[in-house]
Scaffold this active site. Structure first.
Site, PDB file in Angstrom:
ATOM      1  N   ASP A   1       2.545  14.326  11.185  1.00 41.81           N
ATOM      2  CA  ASP A   1       1.632  13.400  10.516  1.00 41.81           C
ATOM      3  C   ASP A   1       2.428  12.291   9.831  1.00 41.81           C
ATOM      4  O   ASP A   1       3.240  12.551   8.929  1.00 41.81           O
ATOM      5  CB  ASP A   1       0.785  14.158   9.496  1.00 41.81           C
ATOM      6  CG  ASP A   1      -0.451  13.386   9.070  1.00 41.81           C
ATOM      7  OD1 ASP A   1      -0.298  12.292   8.510  1.00 41.81           O
ATOM      8  OD2 ASP A   1      -1.567  13.886   9.322  1.00 41.81           O
TER       9      ASP A   1
ATOM     10  N   HIS B   1       7.306  33.414   0.657  1.00 41.92           N
ATOM     11  CA  HIS B   1       8.653  33.959   0.449  1.00 41.92           C
ATOM     12  C   HIS B   1       8.757  34.385  -1.013  1.00 41.92           C
ATOM     13  O   HIS B   1       7.928  34.002  -1.842  1.00 41.92           O
ATOM     14  CB  HIS B   1       9.736  32.923   0.810  1.00 41.92           C
ATOM     15  CG  HIS B   1       9.713  31.693  -0.055  1.00 41.92           C
ATOM     16  ND1 HIS B   1      10.087  31.684  -1.384  1.00 41.92           N
ATOM     17  CD2 HIS B   1       9.347  30.411   0.219  1.00 41.92           C
ATOM     18  CE1 HIS B   1       9.966  30.481  -1.885  1.00 41.92           C
ATOM     19  NE2 HIS B   1       9.509  29.680  -0.934  1.00 41.92           N
TER      20      HIS B   1
ATOM     21  N   SER C   1       5.976  25.323  -0.163  1.00 42.51           N
ATOM     22  CA  SER C   1       5.979  26.699   0.343  1.00 42.51           C
ATOM     23  C   SER C   1       4.654  27.381   0.047  1.00 42.51           C
ATOM     24  O   SER C   1       4.202  27.404  -1.098  1.00 42.51           O
ATOM     25  CB  SER C   1       7.109  27.502  -0.306  1.00 42.51           C
ATOM     26  OG  SER C   1       8.357  26.996   0.070  1.00 42.51           O
TER      27      SER C   1
END
Length: 409
Positions: free
Chosen positions: A347, A224, A362
């Site tokens: 997890d 992004h 990110s």
């Protein structure tokens, strides 16, 4: 007999309406453009067949791998019922290194971003020359009176030397170039000429490298854009550097409170340059980068399935670790956004440490069936175990623009 005919007609209409509904659904949900490996075929599902159109050649695209053709095929339900015509671009199946390494971002803007428009006391009352001229928060000021501006000091010097005369301000607003005339006024408190502007000219932070191309040195990260913290606008990149980072702490994510990786730059020596900041991530070239990760083929979006996958991400130090996730939803539609998939962290190790997805993760690459298929982009604020992800082929497509710009230069 009449009853039988009536029932048959009703059933026939239901079948027709169902088929039309299916066609409309697939027509809207399937993208108009696909990538396939060189010599490969487009495979979406066992119910949809890609049938070559008459005259499949549509155009040419020149890449670092050479010339590739874009072809048109018709998607047909069960190989019979037409759905839509789409474009297929054949590419040499890229082999990339999925990273998950943290990286430091030092970004300088192309121009300056207006983050606040204020007022001040003058001899004729409270005034705001910037607001009166029509300058708005989020505007990107490129030059004033023909002089390029790259910092707050540049603007202050031009305004002060104007003597109150009219200034011609070149601005980019929502992608359009506009020209505004503004006249500074004397601030009563200090006797200096002012406009009532607060601007930002740089940004720094940390993110995660998605992939690195060992053949070209090009890397992709974040998934992004880097946006201004005050305006939310994409920061226009003039230049930037990549530096090493060490993650030394975690702010755990909770419902309603996004978590965060805490880290610091370990050196002022750049290991790469930033070349592009766009909707689909941050891109550049690494000149001094090493990793022990194994190179994997790029997975095309139509190959991705809901179900188990894993990510590489770094929550301590600088070495990425492997963690399990589940891809819950896939949106194949063409989109400029970076929300192509919904994923969930499963997890227990990662959930225990971070609560799920946190800021700084990110760009963490997503692997499924031995291929790089995506990258983490956003967290669900009210449920940090879930988040959005972008297709890896979309990021790879953007990364090729870095090579094009370098070649043009």
């Amino acid at each position: 007999m009449r009853k039988f005919i009536k029932i048959t007609a009703v059933l026939t209409n239901l079948v027709i309406l169902t088929c039309l509904g299916i066609i409309v659904y697939f027509s809207k949900s399937l993208p108009n453009n696909y990538y396939v490996a060189q010599g490969g075929e487009l495979k979406i599902s066992s119910f949809i067949e890609a049938v070559p159109c008459t005259g499949t050649y549509y155009g040419e695209l020149y890449t670092t791998a050479g010339k590739t053709e874009t072809k048109r095929v018709e998607l047909k339900l069960l190989g019979i019922i037409p759905i839509k015509t789409v474009n297929i671009q054949e590419v040499n199946e890229p082999v990339l290194i999925p990273c998950g390494n943290p990286f430091g971002i030092k970004l300088l803007t192309d121009g300056v971003i207006v983050v606040e428009v204020g007022s001040f006391d003058t001899e004729s009352g409270i005034k705001s020359p910037a607001a009166d001229a029509g300058i708005k928060v989020g505007d990107i000021i490129k030059s004033i009176n023909g002089q390029k501006v790259t910092s707050n000091d540049d603007i202050a010097n031009i305004v002060e030397s104007s003597g109150g005369g009219k200034l011609t301000v070149d601005i980019v607003r929502d992608g359009s170039n506009i020209v505004i005339n503004a006249s500074p006024r004397i601030c009563k408190s200090d006797g200096a000429y002012r406009m009532g502007l607060w601007v930002r000219d740089s940004s720094a932070g940390i993110g995660t490298i998605t992939f690195y191309d060992p053949d070209t040195g090009v890397f992709a990260g974040l998934g992004h854009p880097v946006c201004d913290v005050d305006t939310g606008k994409i920061m226009p990149l003039s230049s930037g550097e990549v530096v090493d980072v060490n993650v030394n702490g975690i702010k755990r994510g909770l419902s309603g409170i996004p978590g965060e990786l805490i880290g610091g730059f370990t050196s002022n020596t750049a290991i790469g340059t930033l070349e592009m900041n766009c909707e689909k991530g941050l891109y550049g070239v690494l000149s001094n980068f090493t990793t022990n990760q194994e190179a994997l083929p790029l997975g095309m979006r139509q190959e991705i399935k809901t179900g188990e996958a894993y990510i590489y991400t770094t929550i301590s130090g600088s070495v990425p670790q492997k963690y399990k996730i589940v891809i819950e939803k896939i949106d194949l539609q063409d989109s400029q956004d970076s929300r192509n998939m919904i994923i969930k962290v499963t997890d227990e190790r990662l959930l225990d440490k971070t609560g799920g997805i946190v800021q700084g993760m990110s760009g963490s690459p997503i692997i499924q069936n031995g291929k790089l298929v995506g990258a983490v982009t956003h967290v669900f604020v009210n449920n940090p175990t879930k988040g959005y992800a972008i297709f890896a082929d979309a990021m790879y497509d953007c990364s090729q623009n870095v090579l094009t710009e370098d070649n043009a230069a």
